[in-house]
Design a protein around this motif. Structure first.
Motif, PDB file in Angstrom:
ATOM      1  N   LEU A 133      -4.681   6.714 -11.751  1.00 49.76           N
ATOM      2  CA  LEU A 133      -3.466   7.272 -11.147  1.00 49.76           C
ATOM      3  C   LEU A 133      -3.814   8.406 -10.191  1.00 49.76           C
ATOM      4  O   LEU A 133      -3.286   8.471  -9.065  1.00 49.76           O
ATOM      5  CB  LEU A 133      -2.518   7.763 -12.236  1.00 49.76           C
ATOM      6  CG  LEU A 133      -1.226   8.410 -11.725  1.00 49.76           C
ATOM      7  CD1 LEU A 133      -0.402   7.441 -10.885  1.00 49.76           C
ATOM      8  CD2 LEU A 133      -0.398   8.948 -12.892  1.00 49.76           C
ATOM      9  N   TRP A 136      -5.052   7.236  -6.925  1.00 49.49           N
ATOM     10  CA  TRP A 136      -4.023   6.684  -6.042  1.00 49.49           C
ATOM     11  C   TRP A 136      -3.061   7.749  -5.511  1.00 49.49           C
ATOM     12  O   TRP A 136      -2.452   7.566  -4.453  1.00 49.49           O
ATOM     13  CB  TRP A 136      -3.236   5.594  -6.779  1.00 49.49           C
ATOM     14  CG  TRP A 136      -4.082   4.424  -7.186  1.00 49.49           C
ATOM     15  CD1 TRP A 136      -5.195   3.944  -6.537  1.00 49.49           C
ATOM     16  CD2 TRP A 136      -3.922   3.601  -8.343  1.00 49.49           C
ATOM     17  NE1 TRP A 136      -5.720   2.868  -7.216  1.00 49.49           N
ATOM     18  CE2 TRP A 136      -4.965   2.628  -8.329  1.00 49.49           C
ATOM     19  CE3 TRP A 136      -2.999   3.565  -9.397  1.00 49.49           C
ATOM     20  CZ2 TRP A 136      -5.103   1.650  -9.321  1.00 49.49           C
ATOM     21  CZ3 TRP A 136      -3.139   2.597 -10.382  1.00 49.49           C
ATOM     22  CH2 TRP A 136      -4.178   1.651 -10.342  1.00 49.49           C
ATOM     23  N   VAL A 137      -2.910   8.854  -6.241  1.00 50.08           N
ATOM     24  CA  VAL A 137      -1.963   9.906  -5.827  1.00 50.08           C
ATOM     25  C   VAL A 137      -2.665  11.043  -5.084  1.00 50.08           C
ATOM     26  O   VAL A 137      -2.148  11.545  -4.087  1.00 50.08           O
ATOM     27  CB  VAL A 137      -1.194  10.450  -7.059  1.00 50.08           C
ATOM     28  CG1 VAL A 137      -0.368  11.681  -6.683  1.00 50.08           C
ATOM     29  CG2 VAL A 137      -0.279   9.371  -7.637  1.00 50.08           C
ATOM     30  N   TRP A 142      -1.731  10.742   3.565  1.00 44.75           N
ATOM     31  CA  TRP A 142      -0.436  10.399   2.962  1.00 44.75           C
ATOM     32  C   TRP A 142       0.553  10.106   4.057  1.00 44.75           C
ATOM     33  O   TRP A 142       0.500  10.748   5.099  1.00 44.75           O
ATOM     34  CB  TRP A 142       0.054  11.578   2.101  1.00 44.75           C
ATOM     35  CG  TRP A 142       1.103  11.192   1.097  1.00 44.75           C
ATOM     36  CD1 TRP A 142       2.451  11.288   1.249  1.00 44.75           C
ATOM     37  CD2 TRP A 142       0.885  10.642  -0.204  1.00 44.75           C
ATOM     38  NE1 TRP A 142       3.091  10.852   0.132  1.00 44.75           N
ATOM     39  CE2 TRP A 142       2.154  10.435  -0.783  1.00 44.75           C
ATOM     40  CE3 TRP A 142      -0.256  10.283  -0.930  1.00 44.75           C
ATOM     41  CZ2 TRP A 142       2.313   9.908  -2.056  1.00 44.75           C
ATOM     42  CZ3 TRP A 142      -0.095   9.768  -2.198  1.00 44.75           C
ATOM     43  CH2 TRP A 142       1.171   9.582  -2.746  1.00 44.75           C
ATOM     44  N   PRO A 144       0.571   6.885   1.163  1.00 42.30           N
ATOM     45  CA  PRO A 144      -0.539   6.056   0.714  1.00 42.30           C
ATOM     46  C   PRO A 144      -0.372   4.609   1.166  1.00 42.30           C
ATOM     47  O   PRO A 144       0.663   4.226   1.713  1.00 42.30           O
ATOM     48  CB  PRO A 144      -0.438   6.153  -0.812  1.00 42.30           C
ATOM     49  CG  PRO A 144       1.046   6.277  -1.050  1.00 42.30           C
ATOM     50  CD  PRO A 144       1.568   7.105   0.098  1.00 42.30           C
ATOM     51  N   ILE A 161       3.133  12.788 -16.827  1.00 39.75           N
ATOM     52  CA  ILE A 161       3.392  12.413 -15.433  1.00 39.75           C
ATOM     53  C   ILE A 161       4.773  12.894 -14.981  1.00 39.75           C
ATOM     54  O   ILE A 161       4.929  13.398 -13.866  1.00 39.75           O
ATOM     55  CB  ILE A 161       3.283  10.876 -15.267  1.00 39.75           C
ATOM     56  CG1 ILE A 161       1.833  10.415 -15.487  1.00 39.75           C
ATOM     57  CG2 ILE A 161       3.777  10.436 -13.884  1.00 39.75           C
ATOM     58  CD1 ILE A 161       1.693   8.911 -15.646  1.00 39.75           C
ATOM     59  N   CYS A 177       1.923  14.645  -9.241  1.00 37.26           N
ATOM     60  CA  CYS A 177       2.829  13.491  -9.137  1.00 37.26           C
ATOM     61  C   CYS A 177       4.211  13.920  -8.637  1.00 37.26           C
ATOM     62  O   CYS A 177       4.841  13.211  -7.853  1.00 37.26           O
ATOM     63  CB  CYS A 177       2.943  12.783 -10.484  1.00 37.26           C
ATOM     64  SG  CYS A 177       1.435  11.903 -10.973  1.00 37.26           S
ATOM     65  N   ARG A 180       4.191  14.503  -4.715  1.00 36.82           N
ATOM     66  CA  ARG A 180       4.077  13.364  -3.792  1.00 36.82           C
ATOM     67  C   ARG A 180       4.856  12.120  -4.180  1.00 36.82           C
ATOM     68  O   ARG A 180       4.926  11.171  -3.393  1.00 36.82           O
ATOM     69  CB  ARG A 180       2.598  12.977  -3.653  1.00 36.82           C
ATOM     70  CG  ARG A 180       1.826  13.901  -2.717  1.00 36.82           C
ATOM     71  CD  ARG A 180       0.406  13.442  -2.561  1.00 36.82           C
ATOM     72  NE  ARG A 180      -0.186  13.944  -1.319  1.00 36.82           N
ATOM     73  CZ  ARG A 180      -1.440  13.709  -0.940  1.00 36.82           C
ATOM     74  NH1 ARG A 180      -2.234  12.976  -1.713  1.00 36.82           N
ATOM     75  NH2 ARG A 180      -1.900  14.193   0.201  1.00 36.82           N
ATOM     76  N   THR A 181       5.417  12.088  -5.400  1.00 36.21           N
ATOM     77  CA  THR A 181       6.094  10.862  -5.836  1.00 36.21           C
ATOM     78  C   THR A 181       7.392  11.182  -6.567  1.00 36.21           C
ATOM     79  O   THR A 181       7.628  12.303  -6.998  1.00 36.21           O
ATOM     80  CB  THR A 181       5.202  10.025  -6.786  1.00 36.21           C
ATOM     81  OG1 THR A 181       5.193  10.629  -8.102  1.00 36.21           O
ATOM     82  CG2 THR A 181       3.776   9.886  -6.271  1.00 36.21           C
ATOM     83  N   ALA A 183       8.766   9.871  -9.968  1.00 33.29           N
ATOM     84  CA  ALA A 183       8.241   9.147 -11.126  1.00 33.29           C
ATOM     85  C   ALA A 183       9.274   9.121 -12.242  1.00 33.29           C
ATOM     86  O   ALA A 183       9.983  10.105 -12.478  1.00 33.29           O
ATOM     87  CB  ALA A 183       6.953   9.810 -11.624  1.00 33.29           C
ATOM     88  N   LEU A 207       6.356   4.772 -10.119  1.00 33.56           N
ATOM     89  CA  LEU A 207       6.225   5.856  -9.143  1.00 33.56           C
ATOM     90  C   LEU A 207       6.427   5.305  -7.743  1.00 33.56           C
ATOM     91  O   LEU A 207       5.855   4.269  -7.390  1.00 33.56           O
ATOM     92  CB  LEU A 207       4.845   6.515  -9.226  1.00 33.56           C
ATOM     93  CG  LEU A 207       4.422   7.108 -10.572  1.00 33.56           C
ATOM     94  CD1 LEU A 207       3.561   6.119 -11.351  1.00 33.56           C
ATOM     95  CD2 LEU A 207       3.659   8.418 -10.380  1.00 33.56           C
ATOM     96  N   PRO A 209       6.288   6.662  -3.613  1.00 31.86           N
ATOM     97  CA  PRO A 209       5.812   7.796  -2.825  1.00 31.86           C
ATOM     98  C   PRO A 209       6.937   8.512  -2.088  1.00 31.86           C
ATOM     99  O   PRO A 209       7.872   7.876  -1.598  1.00 31.86           O
ATOM    100  CB  PRO A 209       4.835   7.157  -1.836  1.00 31.86           C
ATOM    101  CG  PRO A 209       5.254   5.728  -1.742  1.00 31.86           C
ATOM    102  CD  PRO A 209       5.856   5.367  -3.062  1.00 31.86           C
TER     103      PRO A 209
END
Length: 275
Positions: A133, A136-137, A142, A144, A161, A177, A180-181, A183, A207, A209
């Motif tokens: 994770l 990827w984050v 960005w 992603p 998370i 997290c 940027r996301t 979740a 999640l 983005p």
């Protein structure tokens, strides 16, 4: 007797291919096809996307993703014992499944996207789920390459998370997290759904983005969260001393007596922006 998709039941597949789950690989196989179907449906729509699955094992979620419309699915599997079972699924769905034998931690997921929107859907091996994770984050550029993650974690990791300030689970993972996301925990899965049953409950997390998060350098935010949560019982003026301590916090408009778990993601970003 075949399952609804015309392929053998997963327990039969495991017996045929000698797939006893291995603790060293973090394997807990999900054999309930109703449950794998539920996970796959959370990632809909799958048409027009590249879909990547990590650690498919005997292929329960793989089958569900293909049955629910994945036009092309790439699976990354480290355990060579699983390749025969996955080859049988590929033959059943001609041209729709690519099997990559390799370590997910060393796999360039971006290279698997083939120019289309990428969704990653996986029952992640417990021993590498958090690291994947973060891979990827916490990336330099960005937004992603992926546009959605639907992932299974241990419940404790899932709570870390999505945690909010003031929660016992709030820490570096929640800040990165949350920065940027978006979740959310979708649902829990009990130990009895797996072979072998783990000692903990699992959770499916999704999640998406945030395409324009607060503009701060990733390295600076990682440094601030590492310092703050590395000594979370201390006041920030102490834990952030190597980065500027009280003077830095006052410039960011944050009381130096506060502790890391009380800061919002936006406040962490304010501090990071000043580094």
């Amino acid at each position: 007797m075949s399952a609804a998709d015309g392929l053998p039941p997963l327990r039969v597949v495991m017996t045929e291919h000698g797939l006893d789950p291995r603790k060293a690989l973090g394997q807990n196989f999900l054999l309930d096809l109703n449950l794998t179907g539920r996970i796959a449906r959370q990632a809909l729509p799958l048409e027009g996307c590249s879909v990547v699955e990590i650690g498919p094992g005997p292929g329960g979620l793989t089958r569900a993703l293909l049955a629910n419309g994945a036009e092309h699915l790439t699976v990354v599997e480290k355990d060579s014992r699983c390749l025969g079972a996955l080859a049988a699924i590929a033959a059943h769905y001609p041209g729709r499944l690519t099997v990559v034998e390799g370590d997910a931690l060393k796999t360039d997921v971006a290279a698997l996207a083939d120019g289309r929107p990428l969704k990653i859907v996986a029952n992640l091996p417990y021993n590498i789920g958090t690291q994947l994770l973060l891979d990827w984050v916490a990336v330099p550029s960005w937004p992603p390459v992926w546009n959605e993650l639907t992932l299974m974690f241990q419940r404790e990791v899932a709570e870390r998370i999505v945690a909010k300030p003031g929660s016992a689970h709030y820490g570096r993972l929640a800040v990165l997290c949350g920065w940027r996301t978006r979740a959310s925990i979708l649902f829990d899965v009990g130990p009895e759904a797996f072979t072998p049953p783990p000692k903990v409950t699992s959770s499916v997390v999704q999640l998406q983005p945030i395409h324009e998060p607060v503009d701060v350098p990733l390295e600076a935010l990682e440094a601030v969260t590492a310092a703050g949560f590395g000594q979370r019982r201390k006041m920030l003026r102490q834990s952030l001393k190597p980065l500027g301590g009280e003077a830095l916090l006052l410039r960011a408009g944050i009381e130096p007596q506060r502790r890391a778990e009380t800061l919002s993601v936006e406040e962490f970003c304010r501090i990071a922006a000043l580094l």
